[in-house]
Design an enzyme around this catalytic site. Sequence first.
Site, PDB file in Angstrom:
ATOM      1  N   ASP A 346      46.443  66.114  -5.383  1.00  0.00           N
ATOM      2  CA  ASP A 346      46.671  67.632  -5.520  1.00  0.00           C
ATOM      3  C   ASP A 346      46.039  68.009  -6.962  1.00  0.00           C
ATOM      4  O   ASP A 346      45.894  67.202  -7.782  1.00  0.00           O
ATOM      5  CB  ASP A 346      48.289  67.610  -5.953  1.00  0.00           C
ATOM      6  CG  ASP A 346      49.233  67.326  -4.717  1.00  0.00           C
ATOM      7  OD1 ASP A 346      48.671  67.312  -3.510  1.00  0.00           O
ATOM      8  OD2 ASP A 346      50.307  66.901  -4.878  1.00  0.00           O
ATOM      9  N   ASP A 369      44.659  67.528  -1.019  1.00  0.00           N
ATOM     10  CA  ASP A 369      45.807  67.866  -0.626  1.00  0.00           C
ATOM     11  C   ASP A 369      45.925  69.195  -1.228  1.00  0.00           C
ATOM     12  O   ASP A 369      45.137  70.143  -1.378  1.00  0.00           O
ATOM     13  CB  ASP A 369      46.778  66.953  -1.092  1.00  0.00           C
ATOM     14  CG  ASP A 369      47.867  66.919  -0.265  1.00  0.00           C
ATOM     15  OD1 ASP A 369      48.367  67.846   0.322  1.00  0.00           O
ATOM     16  OD2 ASP A 369      48.766  65.935  -0.370  1.00  0.00           O
ATOM     17  N   ASP A 373      51.760  71.588  -5.814  1.00  0.00           N
ATOM     18  CA  ASP A 373      52.882  71.056  -4.999  1.00  0.00           C
ATOM     19  C   ASP A 373      54.111  71.050  -6.249  1.00  0.00           C
ATOM     20  O   ASP A 373      53.647  70.335  -7.062  1.00  0.00           O
ATOM     21  CB  ASP A 373      52.552  69.695  -4.496  1.00  0.00           C
ATOM     22  CG  ASP A 373      51.731  69.959  -3.117  1.00  0.00           C
ATOM     23  OD1 ASP A 373      51.440  71.014  -2.854  1.00  0.00           O
ATOM     24  OD2 ASP A 373      51.504  68.775  -2.630  1.00  0.00           O
ATOM     25  N   ARG A 426      51.106  76.645   4.136  1.00  0.00           N
ATOM     26  CA  ARG A 426      51.911  76.375   3.005  1.00  0.00           C
ATOM     27  C   ARG A 426      51.431  77.342   1.610  1.00  0.00           C
ATOM     28  O   ARG A 426      51.048  76.915   0.538  1.00  0.00           O
ATOM     29  CB  ARG A 426      51.332  74.878   2.282  1.00  0.00           C
ATOM     30  CG  ARG A 426      51.680  74.147   3.437  1.00  0.00           C
ATOM     31  CD  ARG A 426      51.438  72.588   2.857  1.00  0.00           C
ATOM     32  NE  ARG A 426      51.778  71.400   3.776  1.00  0.00           N
ATOM     33  CZ  ARG A 426      51.495  70.269   3.494  1.00  0.00           C
ATOM     34  NH1 ARG A 426      50.951  69.738   2.379  1.00  0.00           N
ATOM     35  NH2 ARG A 426      51.697  69.232   4.707  1.00  0.00           N
TER      36      ARG A 426
END
Length: 532
Positions: A346, A369, A373, A426
Site C-alpha cells: 500500500d 495495492d 487503506d 474502492r
Amino acid sequence: MQPLQARRRGLLAAIGAALAAVGLVVAMGANAYAATLLSDDFEDGNSTGWTTSGGSWSVATDGSGVYRQGGTSSDARALAGTASWTAYSVQARVKPTGWNGSNRFVAVLARVQSNTSYYYLALRSNNTVELKKLVGGSSTTLDTASWTVATNTWYTLRLDLSGTTLRGYVNGTLVGEATDSQYGAGRVGVATFYGSANFDDVLVSDSVTTPPTTTPPPTTPPTTPPVDPGPNQADGWASVNAWGQNGTTGGTGGPTVTVDTAAEFLAEVATAGARIIRVQGMIDLPGPMHDVTSDKTIIGVGASSGFTGGGLNVGLPLSDSITSPPANAVRNVIIRNLNFRSWDDDAINVQMFSHHVWVDHNTWTTGVDGGVDIKRGSSYVTVSYNHADGTDKDMLLGHDDDNSAQDVGRLKVSYHHNFFDNTNQRNPRVRFGDQVHVYSNYYLNTGNYGVASTQNAGVIVEGNYFENVDDPYHLAEGSSSDGRLVARNNCLVNSGAGETGGSVSNPSYAYTLAPQCDIKAIVSAAAGVGRI
C-alpha cells in the site's frame, strides 16, 4: 446485489386516513426510529399531501428533488400530516437561499394547530437558533443558542416532542430544550420568514430518542457550534476531540528536519516525539511499508518530492486479539504533499486503532495495492485533496467481513476534495465504518464503481461530481453484504443513478459544501501535490 436504482421514495406514510404505507426511509442525520409517520424527499416530482400558505412553493431540483420556497416578500408555510399526532420527531434538511432584510429565518414546525399557532425551531440569519411557539400569531422564545447561518448551506433541523418536553437539534447537536403544555398534538410543517429556501428529506417518526447523558444540559446549550478549521489545518473527522486527542497537529512543536535519503527518512520517522519531516526529492524506499510513529508531520518540498518503491504504515503490528484502542496506538500523524509511485504493497496503510491521521494533497500512481487503506479499528481520519491518477484500488476502509470486533463503531473517516482520475474501484469501499463522509470529490471515468457501502457501514455521499461514471455508488460488493448509503446533492454528468438505502446520521463536525456542479473545477485546480 440489488438493481442499481435510486431507492429514495416520495411520500410514504399516513397523511390523513387516505395513505398508509411502510417503506424505505432515508434519514438525514436522524436516529433510526421505530416507525415512520411521514417521509418525503420530493423525488417523485410532486408535493402531494402538503398545503401551503404564503410564498411561492414548487418542487424543484437541487442535485436531487427539493421543495422550494422562492419568495422573500412575506412569511410562508407548508403543512402536512395529521392533527392527531402527539409524541413524535420531525426533521428536515433546509438550505436558506436568500434573505429580505435582517433577522429572518427558516424553520421546521410541530404540533401545528393553524397557520398562526404551533411550535417551531428557527434558524435565523443573525446566527442564532431559537426554539419558539406561536400562539395566534404572537411568538414566544422558549430557548436560544448561537449558530452560524450561511446561505446556500444545508442544515438538518429536528424538533422532538414528548409530552410537554420539546428538544431542538441542528445537525444532530442539541441546541435548545423547553417544557411547555400549550399544544399536545398537531401537524408538521416547514416555513420561511422573509427568506427563500430549499427543503428536503422531511421525516416524521412516532418515537423520540432521549439524548445521551453526556449531552450538555439544556440550560447551557452550545454557545458556539463546531467550526471548520479552514485551509492548512486538519478538518473532518481528523479535527474531532476523541480518544484523548484533540484534533490532528502532527509534528507541531517539534524540530523540523529535511531528509533526502531513505536512511535519513527512516531514522527520523522512527524517532519518538513530535517532528516535522520535510522530504526533499523522490526517495527510493525499500518495500513494502515502513512504520510511522506518533506526532509526525511528513511533508514534501515542492511538487516533485515523495517516495517510490515503498509505502508508509501508520499503526502497530497486526493483532486480532486487541479489540479496543490500546494506550500506545499510533496517533496524530499528517502526511502531505507527497508523490507515491510504484509501491510494493500500500502507498499508505493506517491500521490497529491508529487515530487522528490527516492524508492531504498527495498524488499517487500505479502500485501493487491500495493508495490509502484504513483498517482494524482505526478512526478519526481525513483524506483530502489527493489525486489518484489512473490507479486500480484506491481507498479500502475495513479489510475483512469477519473483523466486526475491531471495526464496528469505529472507522470514522472523511473523504473530501479528492480527484479520482480514471481510477477503477474502492473510492472508497467501506466495511462497518459508520458516519463515513464522502463529500465534494471529483470522479472522472471511473471504471468499475465509485463508492461501495457494505457490512452495515453507514456512508454519506454528498456534493460530489461524477463524470462518465456508470456506477457512482452502490450497496454490497463481492461477498460483502449491504451497508447503508445516503446520497444527496451530487452532480451526475453522463453517469448512472447510483443505489442508496438505509439511514445514516450526520457527522459531528462542521464542514462547508460548494455547489456540487462546481466541484469539478474546484478539485481539478486544487487536488494533488504542489497545491498547498
